[in-house]
Design an enzyme around this catalytic site. Structure first.
Site, mmCIF file in Angstrom:
data_model
loop_
_atom_site.group_PDB
_atom_site.id
_atom_site.type_symbol
_atom_site.label_atom_id
_atom_site.label_comp_id
_atom_site.label_asym_id
_atom_site.label_seq_id
_atom_site.Cartn_x
_atom_site.Cartn_y
_atom_site.Cartn_z
ATOM 1 N N CYS A 94 0.990 -1.244 0.009
ATOM 2 C CA CYS A 94 0.060 0.067 0.189
ATOM 3 C C CYS A 94 0.904 1.183 -0.125
ATOM 4 C CB CYS A 94 -1.083 -0.031 1.440
ATOM 5 S SG CYS A 94 -1.624 1.622 1.533
ATOM 6 N N GLU A 95 0.660 2.165 -0.909
ATOM 7 C CA GLU A 95 1.441 3.496 -1.054
ATOM 8 C C GLU A 95 1.070 4.371 0.152
ATOM 9 O OE1 GLU A 95 -0.921 6.472 -4.004
ATOM 10 O OE2 GLU A 95 0.284 5.124 -4.766
ATOM 11 N N HIS A 96 0.149 4.123 1.072
ATOM 12 C CA HIS A 96 -0.055 5.071 2.150
ATOM 13 C C HIS A 96 0.492 4.606 3.455
ATOM 14 C CE1 HIS A 96 -3.965 5.645 -0.630
ATOM 15 N NE2 HIS A 96 -3.045 6.607 -0.640
ATOM 16 N N HIS A 97 0.676 3.293 3.527
ATOM 17 C CA HIS A 97 1.398 2.704 4.808
ATOM 18 C C HIS A 97 2.596 1.825 4.922
ATOM 19 C CE1 HIS A 97 -3.097 3.741 5.760
ATOM 20 N NE2 HIS A 97 -2.551 4.400 6.860
ATOM 21 N N GLN A 135 -4.897 -0.494 -5.092
ATOM 22 C CA GLN A 135 -5.405 -1.569 -5.693
ATOM 23 C C GLN A 135 -5.988 -1.066 -7.087
ATOM 24 O OE1 GLN A 135 -7.510 -4.731 -3.681
ATOM 25 N NE2 GLN A 135 -8.820 -5.304 -5.339
ATOM 26 N N HIS A 163 -5.858 -6.251 2.508
ATOM 27 C CA HIS A 163 -5.099 -5.032 2.593
ATOM 28 C C HIS A 163 -4.663 -5.023 3.981
ATOM 29 C CE1 HIS A 163 -5.808 -2.665 -1.102
ATOM 30 N NE2 HIS A 163 -6.492 -3.610 -1.144
ATOM 31 N N CYS A 165 -3.263 -2.841 5.658
ATOM 32 C CA CYS A 165 -3.453 -1.617 6.314
ATOM 33 C C CYS A 165 -4.941 -1.506 7.058
ATOM 34 C CB CYS A 165 -3.294 -0.476 5.369
ATOM 35 S SG CYS A 165 -4.534 -0.738 4.291
#
Length: 205
Positions: A94-97, A135, A163, A165
């Site tokens: 995940c690019e956020h976490h 995704q 995910h 996250c």
């Protein structure tokens, strides 16, 4: 410690790829930030191992799907029905976490005189999975890469993933999955083709 942070900040500012040494220093900073003692025996070689693992986990940045999909085959004996590679396993982040996304992708297309080697489809999934992702973006990237390289009558991609996250942090809902689809060409225009693809992609689940 301040010198390491300053060195990393300068590297980030010029947007160049850090050296192996800089990557290992960054891991040490994170370990210390988490509360660890980077001088203890069990962590002495961890920065090198993490940098090596990241090189593998994010190897998609060093690959181009167009190169993988460049070779096609025209000897198909008149075959013009759907080609589907189902349940291709992948892991992404995940690019956020920067925590794992684990799932499967099913990829189908309607050939227009040319077909791809089946392994090329799986390799294309891996190229985009081995990057920081959402995704939704990954699903579209796979479809668009195949559409651009092969110019088939249409492409369909279905991705189902869990995910971490959501499972490991935050709301902590283990076992929940996210489903995404992208359709191009004939698949986008014909709901019955979409339904057929989804039935084939999900059969046996």
């Amino acid at each position: 410690m301040d010198a390491i942070v300053q060195k990393l900040a300068l590297s980030a500012k010029d947007n160049s790829r850090p050296t192996q040494e800089e990557a290992e220093d960054a891991v040490r900073v994170l370990l210390r930030w988490a509360g660890e003692d980077t001088s203890r025996e069990g962590l002495l070689d961890t920065p090198r191992r993490v940098a090596k693992a990241y090189r593998e986990l994010f190897s998609g940045y060093d690959q181009d799907a167009a190169d993988v999909l460049g070779r096609t085959f025209e000897e198909v004996a008149g075959y013009d029905d759907m080609v589907l590679v189902r349940n291709i396993p992948f892991h992404s982040h995940c690019e956020h976490h920067m925590v794992p996304i684990i799932g499967t992708a099913s990829v189908g297309y309607l050939p227009d005189g040319r077909v791809l080697g089946l392994s090329k489809i799986a390799r294309t999934v891996d190229i985009y999975a081995r990057r920081l992702q959402t995704q939704e973006s990954m699903t579209s990237q796979i479809a668009n890469a195949i559409q651009d390289a092969l110019d088939p009558k249409g492409v369909a991609v279905f991705v189902e993933a869990e995910h971490m996250c959501m499972s490991m942090r935050g709301i902590q809902k283990q076992g929940s999955t996210t489903l995404t689809t992208t359709f191009t060409g004939a698949f986008k225009e014909d709901a019955s083709l979409q339904a057929r693809f989804m039935t084939m992609a999900r059969s046996g689940k």
